[in-house]
Design an enzyme around this catalytic site. Structure first.
Site, PDB file in Angstrom:
ATOM      1  N   HIS A 268       0.831  -1.196   0.000  1.00 15.50           N
ATOM      2  CA  HIS A 268       0.000   0.000   0.000  1.00 15.50           C
ATOM      3  C   HIS A 268       0.867   1.248   0.000  1.00 15.50           C
ATOM      4  O   HIS A 268       1.970   1.266   0.565  1.00 15.50           O
ATOM      5  CB  HIS A 268      -0.909   0.023   1.229  1.00 15.50           C
ATOM      6  CG  HIS A 268      -2.064  -0.931   1.143  1.00 15.50           C
ATOM      7  ND1 HIS A 268      -2.870  -1.010   0.030  1.00 15.50           N
ATOM      8  CD2 HIS A 268      -2.554  -1.843   2.043  1.00 15.50           C
ATOM      9  CE1 HIS A 268      -3.805  -1.938   0.242  1.00 15.50           C
ATOM     10  NE2 HIS A 268      -3.628  -2.459   1.448  1.00 15.50           N
ATOM     11  N   CYS A 317       0.055   2.375  -4.944  1.00 17.14           N
ATOM     12  CA  CYS A 317      -0.850   3.448  -5.379  1.00 17.14           C
ATOM     13  C   CYS A 317      -0.256   4.816  -5.087  1.00 17.14           C
ATOM     14  O   CYS A 317       0.656   4.967  -4.270  1.00 17.14           O
ATOM     15  CB  CYS A 317      -2.202   3.317  -4.676  1.00 17.14           C
ATOM     16  SG  CYS A 317      -3.174   1.911  -5.220  1.00 17.14           S
TER      17      CYS A 317
END
Length: 640
Positions: A268, A317
């Site tokens: 993440h 991301c």
């Protein structure tokens, strides 16, 4: 007169395509009616597996065993059988078990001294065996699917064939012609490195954010490819913030003039005020910059070490949490011209992972692994990755690779290493790297009371994941029905216990042709405080007394792999007091997802740690729930 249970016919292993119906069968005799119970490789009872025949349909490889017992508590186990699943798109739907070669060896042109590999894989009932030939002559001991020839010479040229056979029939592969390339093709590269080092981090089991699947395969496969390019690789899974910082500090100590350095992260991440952050597994909700690793700090620290080439690859991301902020930039300390920056996606966008051929993978890393061995400058490799990803229908229009660089020379990851003039520095880095990667040696434990010997061997899929294999040797007439159990002290967390992850771990283990009697998986070795002790428990039935007995032995293996680096004892990084988080007033109304959402086959899943608010707080400013930006001039990111 009572008789012991005797197995007359063992079940047989098979190799079949996905979703193909397979029937395993056992034949036994004994006193009175016999009972049957089938078990899977986790030693769990198979539902409805209470008959001599077990019919199953699988998508992943599985192992099975059957217990046959009578009414007088006598029982016998069959041998373990393996139902291997092999994806073979060209196999007919009417296939019924005949030998079918799914992968034929291919022709190659290799250079003198290089290593080349030929592969032949086949479906069949029973599972086929293999025998390689060169120019019609049998190659001794070459009986696996893969033929690896090292240090190719003129004697290595010729026509290679593989004979595939089982108890029913035999097939021959297509011929693969091996030729030696002329010495002047391709030209010898002029650019060289004094060493190559890589740090790979994959985070998947988050305490407060959705879990991921792909970092397991992504880190493992990329690490193997970088090792083929001559890199010293340290690969780590599931790190806290303190562990990430400590690993990066150790990595920075390996960098020096002339060194090629690769830093890779899968997990993440997000972007805030023009800076990019990597989310540690213990990062809380909502996001706090002081609980994440800032990419720009890593980049600056790498440049301070004045390495010859810095490559930063991030499969994560980049969603904004303050969209009015400036765009992210590479800001070197000086115009060094040595940094390549490859991001899986552009600013304010997600990066996705999918299931591809039964395994989870990040789409960016999937194409990176496809091209990384190319004899081209690293920027051209990333351009090929960008082109392939842009054509992928799963993410077309949703994910685009971003590449930035300050290279002034055509440096490539395939450039050779030359240590002349840098021998002392090379040896220092070699000792530091070995500290995190050396495995315990093979050990044999003797159980003198029953005359059984147990061999322990070790394998490392990652620098903080150790696999222990236990194999029974020299079984005696005193002990029968032996069962081996491996445990550790202290007990180590198994980060692969979630659904689907254990199967992916199993597929990473290289088959040696021998199935161990017990396997122990030890994860998160970076958190080990003291020595690691392997406990070996041997259960057996004494042939004379018929008693079920247990003996135990212990083996102290010290601090294996990354545990010897003492990452958990390194000083934590102090952050500036200005770097705080301002939460919304209605924090009690925030709802966090409690379930991990893993990608379904053919469907992308984003690598974004989410900050979801209920509708009751949607009107609240999103920026009030974001981390504030750290001072751009703060140089306390990492301490040596």
């Amino acid at each position: 007169m009572r008789t012991e249970v005797v197995i007359l016919k063992q079940p047989i292993s098979v190799c079949v395509p996905p979703n193909h119906e397979v029937t395993l069968s056992v034949k036994a005799i004994g006193t009175g009616p016999l009972r049957y119970q089938w078990f899977d490789k986790q030693q769990k009872e198979v539902e409805s597996g209470t008959e001599p025949e077990l019919t199953i349909t699988l998508q992943r490889t599985g192992k099975y065993i059957c217990r046959v017992s009578d009414l007088y508590c006598n029982y016998q186990f069959t041998e373990w059988v393996k139902v291997r699943i092999l994806d073979a798109p060209d196999v007919s739907r009417t296939w019924r078990g005949e030998l079918h070669i799914a992968i034929h060896p291919v022709c190659q042109t290799v250079k003198l001294g290089e290593t080349f590999t030929l592969r032949c894989t086949a479906l069949g009932k029973p599972t086929p065996s293999y025998q390689w030939y060169r120019n019609g002559h049998l190659l001794p001991k070459q009986t696996s699917e893969t033929l690896r020839v090292e240090n190719a010479s003129a004697d290595s040229t010729g026509s290679y064939l593989c004979a595939v056979s089982n108890a029913l029939e035999e097939r021959w592969s297509e011929a693969a012609e091996i030729e030696i390339a002329p010495p002047d093709q391709p030209p010898t590269p002029t650019l060289m490195a004094t060493d190559k080092v890589a740090l790979l981090i994959g985070n998947l089991n988050y305490n407060h954010h959705p879990g991921l699947m792909a970092p397991i395969m992504d880190v493992h496969e990329l690490g193997n490819l970088l090792q083929q390019l001559g890199f010293r690789v340290v690969s780590l899974l599931d790190l806290t913030l303190q562990e990430m910082q400590a690993a990066i500090v150790k990595f920075l100590q390996l960098l020096d003039r002339g060194v090629y350095a690769v830093f890779y992260y899968a997990g993440h991440g997000y972007e805030h005020s023009g800076r990019n952050y990597l989310v540690a597994i213990d990062a809380p909700r909502p996001y706090r910059t002081e609980n994440c690793v800032c990419v720009q700090r890593v980049m600056h620290s790498m440049q301070e070490r004045k390495a010859q080439l810095n490559v930063i690859l991030l499969d994560t991301c980049r969603k904004w949490y303050k969209q009015k902020g400036p765009s992210s930039e590479i800001k070197p300390l000086a115009p060094l011209g040595n940094t390549v920056y490859g991001y899986a996606t552009t600013e304010d966008s997600e990066a996705f992972e999918v299931q591809d051929g039964g395994k989870s993978t990040g789409i960016f890393t999937k194409y990176l692994n496809k091209h990384i061995l190319r004899l081209e400058r690293v920027t051209h490799v990333l351009e090929q990755v960008s082109e392939d990803l842009g054509k992928d229908p799963l993410v077309r229009g949703r994910q685009v690779v971003e590449i930035r660089h300050t290279l002034t020379e055509p440096r490539a990851l395939t450039d050779p290493v030359r240590i002349s003039g840098h021998t002392m520095e090379f040896r220092r880095r070699d000792a530091c790297w070995k500290q995190a990667n050396v495995l315990p040696g093979r050990k044999c434990l003797n159980f003198q009371d029953c005359g059984v010997q147990v061999e322990l061997s070790f394998s490392a899929l990652f620098s903080n994941v150790l696999i222990v294999f236990g194999t029974l040797r020299n079984t005696s007439t005193v002990a029968q029905d032996c069962m081996l159990i491996l445990e550790s002290e202290p007990g180590m967390q198994d980060i692969f216990s979630a659904c689907g992850r254990s199967e992916e771990m199993d597929c990473l283990l290289v088959s040696t042709g021998e199935t161990p009697d017990s396997t122990l998986r030890l994860c998160c070795l970076q958190r080990l405080q003291g020595s690691l002790v392997i406990k070996v428990k041997l259960h057996y039935i004494h042939t004379e007394t018929k008693e079920r007995l247990t003996q135990s032995r212990e083996l102290d293996i010290g601090k294996p792999l990354i545990a010897s680096c003492k990452l958990n004892q390194m000083k934590a990084v102090d952050r500036r007091q200005e770097s705080r988080v301002h939460t919304v007033d209605h924090l009690a109304n925030i709802t966090w997802p409690h379930h991990q959402n893993h990608p379904q086959p053919g469907r992308p899943y984003m690598r974004k740690a989410e900050n979801k608010l209920q509708s009751s707080v949607k009107a609240t400013s999103v920026s009030s729930n974001e981390p504030e930006e750290n001072d751009e001039n703060d140089s306390s990111g990492f301490t040596m």
